[in-house]
Design an enzyme around this catalytic site. Structure first.
Site, mmCIF file in Angstrom:
data_model
loop_
_atom_site.group_PDB
_atom_site.id
_atom_site.type_symbol
_atom_site.label_atom_id
_atom_site.label_comp_id
_atom_site.label_asym_id
_atom_site.label_seq_id
_atom_site.Cartn_x
_atom_site.Cartn_y
_atom_site.Cartn_z
ATOM 1 N N HIS A 12 -51.833 2.696 -11.135
ATOM 2 C CA HIS A 12 -53.420 2.919 -10.831
ATOM 3 C C HIS A 12 -53.875 4.186 -11.098
ATOM 4 O O HIS A 12 -54.941 4.627 -10.588
ATOM 5 C CB HIS A 12 -53.357 2.435 -9.342
ATOM 6 C CG HIS A 12 -52.975 3.312 -8.106
ATOM 7 N ND1 HIS A 12 -52.560 3.181 -6.874
ATOM 8 C CD2 HIS A 12 -52.651 4.882 -8.442
ATOM 9 C CE1 HIS A 12 -52.167 4.191 -6.311
ATOM 10 N NE2 HIS A 12 -52.420 5.261 -7.080
ATOM 11 N N HIS A 59 -56.410 6.425 -0.694
ATOM 12 C CA HIS A 59 -56.092 7.829 -0.836
ATOM 13 C C HIS A 59 -56.891 8.661 -0.153
ATOM 14 O O HIS A 59 -57.814 9.479 -0.509
ATOM 15 C CB HIS A 59 -56.211 8.111 -2.395
ATOM 16 C CG HIS A 59 -55.222 7.470 -3.249
ATOM 17 N ND1 HIS A 59 -55.489 6.095 -3.836
ATOM 18 C CD2 HIS A 59 -54.054 7.742 -3.898
ATOM 19 C CE1 HIS A 59 -54.652 5.855 -4.509
ATOM 20 N NE2 HIS A 59 -53.580 6.861 -4.858
ATOM 21 N N HIS A 193 -44.250 9.876 -9.904
ATOM 22 C CA HIS A 193 -45.152 10.961 -10.101
ATOM 23 C C HIS A 193 -45.257 11.756 -8.983
ATOM 24 O O HIS A 193 -44.809 11.340 -7.561
ATOM 25 C CB HIS A 193 -46.628 10.533 -10.529
ATOM 26 C CG HIS A 193 -47.324 9.553 -9.420
ATOM 27 N ND1 HIS A 193 -46.614 8.428 -9.093
ATOM 28 C CD2 HIS A 193 -48.471 9.687 -8.939
ATOM 29 C CE1 HIS A 193 -47.565 7.741 -8.369
ATOM 30 N NE2 HIS A 193 -48.781 8.770 -8.256
ATOM 31 N N GLU A 240 -45.583 5.245 -3.521
ATOM 32 C CA GLU A 240 -46.269 4.254 -3.781
ATOM 33 C C GLU A 240 -45.474 2.935 -4.167
ATOM 34 O O GLU A 240 -46.052 1.988 -3.874
ATOM 35 C CB GLU A 240 -47.386 4.556 -4.835
ATOM 36 C CG GLU A 240 -48.304 5.725 -4.270
ATOM 37 C CD GLU A 240 -49.613 5.886 -5.350
ATOM 38 O OE1 GLU A 240 -50.283 6.602 -4.914
ATOM 39 O OE2 GLU A 240 -49.136 5.751 -6.606
HETATM 40 C C1 DHB Z 1 -52.732 10.567 -10.345
HETATM 41 C C2 DHB Z 1 -51.986 9.423 -9.719
HETATM 42 C C3 DHB Z 1 -51.938 8.876 -8.610
HETATM 43 O O1 DHB Z 1 -51.381 7.689 -8.341
HETATM 44 C C4 DHB Z 1 -53.168 9.319 -7.864
HETATM 45 O O2 DHB Z 1 -53.448 8.558 -6.758
HETATM 46 C C5 DHB Z 1 -53.965 10.277 -8.037
HETATM 47 C C6 DHB Z 1 -53.567 11.129 -9.418
HETATM 48 C C7 DHB Z 1 -52.393 11.404 -11.439
HETATM 49 O O3 DHB Z 1 -51.266 11.167 -12.175
HETATM 50 O O4 DHB Z 1 -52.853 12.145 -11.711
HETATM 51 FE FE FE Z 2 -51.844 6.907 -6.133
#
Ligand code: DHB
Ligand code: FE
Length: 284
Positions: A12, A59, A193, A240
């Protein structure tokens, strides 16, 4: 009776939403991401659901440290795109399905999962980016959406096993709804991530692809992976991915039905700071 026809999984990344909204999808960097969803947008048109049950995470947008529901079901008639600091995304408002949502809340709570019922909530990129990826830029989203928010932001977060069991309860709830609705369940967020700290920028392609393999073929085993492995291997925000296990737990094979069919699989690095993963599983 209502039934779940397919489950769908996608990252997302908020920058994907910005790329769509700012008309950057044709830039070479973004083209590689959006190409992976061309099949999906057509598939979505060919398999239009009556309702999407969309598992996502907020978030710290609708919720904050003031209130941290572990599992929250959106029962409102509509949900507005949230202002995440630069104005709400220019996307349609989300139309809910209060009747089905209330039925699911009733059934799932009686199956001993303590859901928080949310009658008012703005929805952030966690929900709107998956809709944009799958549906493009329509005047209105193709069907009602039941938002289901999971806390994966502030510890303690639910385990993969808990999410997987919850998915099974959600399937039972949907299949006991007395209207012939075609329901899709979406699991969103991930893949690897990490946005902060000394390991910021961490990506683990091998682990992500093994996660996709196991989500298809070994969901029970995958559901037993502990938090620490997600965080160590997929980064702090890789957690996540436990949300995908809710959607996977809702598929019929988990209740003794036939294996799902993999309609589409896509993986790409990078999109912003995230590995993008995407799967579409059709119920057998
Ligand atoms: C990013 C990814 C995410 O899942 C998020 O909630 C905020 C930022 C990113 O890759 O920048
Ligand atoms: Fe996220």
């Amino acid at each position: 009776m209502a039934r779940i026809t397919a489950s769908l999984y996608t990252s997302h990344v908020p920058a994907i939403g910005a790329a769509i909204d700012l008309d950057k999808t044709h830039e070479p960097y973004w083209r590689k991401v959006f190409d992976g969803y061309e099949f999906s947008k057509q598939w979505m048109k060919d398999h239009k659901p009556d309702v999407i049950f969309l598992v996502f995470n907020d978030h710290a947008t609708a919720f904050s440290l003031d209130m941290i529901p572990t599992f929250a079901i959106g029962t409102a008639a509509e949900f507005m795109p949230a202002d995440e600091g630069w104005g709400p995304r220019p996307v349609p408002k989300v139309i809910g399905h209060p009747k089905l949502a209330a039925h699911i809340a009733q059934s799932v709570i009686q199956q001993d999962f303590d859901l928080t019922i949310v009658n008012k909530m703005d929805v952030d990129h966690g929900l709107t980016v998956p809709l944009s990826l799958m549906c493009g830029q329509p005047e209105a989203w193709p069907c009602p959406v039941i938002p289901f928010a999971v806390n994966v932001v502030q510890y303690p977060v639910p385990s993969g096993a808990r999410c997987f069991a919850l998915g099974q309860a959600i399937r039972k709830a949907i299949e006991s709804y007395d209207e012939p609705l075609n329901v899709q369940i979406w699991g969103t967020g991930g893949m690897s991530h990490q946005l902060q700290g000394p390991r910021a920028g961490l990506i683990n392609k091998e682990w992500d692809n093994a996660f996709l393999d196991r989500l298809v073929a070994d969901p029970v085993g995958l559901s037993k992976v502990p938090h620490i492995e997600y965080v160590r291997e997929a980064g702090s925000e890789g957690i996540e991915l436990v949300m995908w296990l809710i959607a996977r737990g809702a598929m019929s094979d988990i209740a003794g039905g036939p294996n799902p069919k993999v309609a589409h699989r896509f993986f790409h690095v990078p999109a912003s700071n995230t590995a993008v993963g995407h799967l579409i599983l059709e119920n057998g």
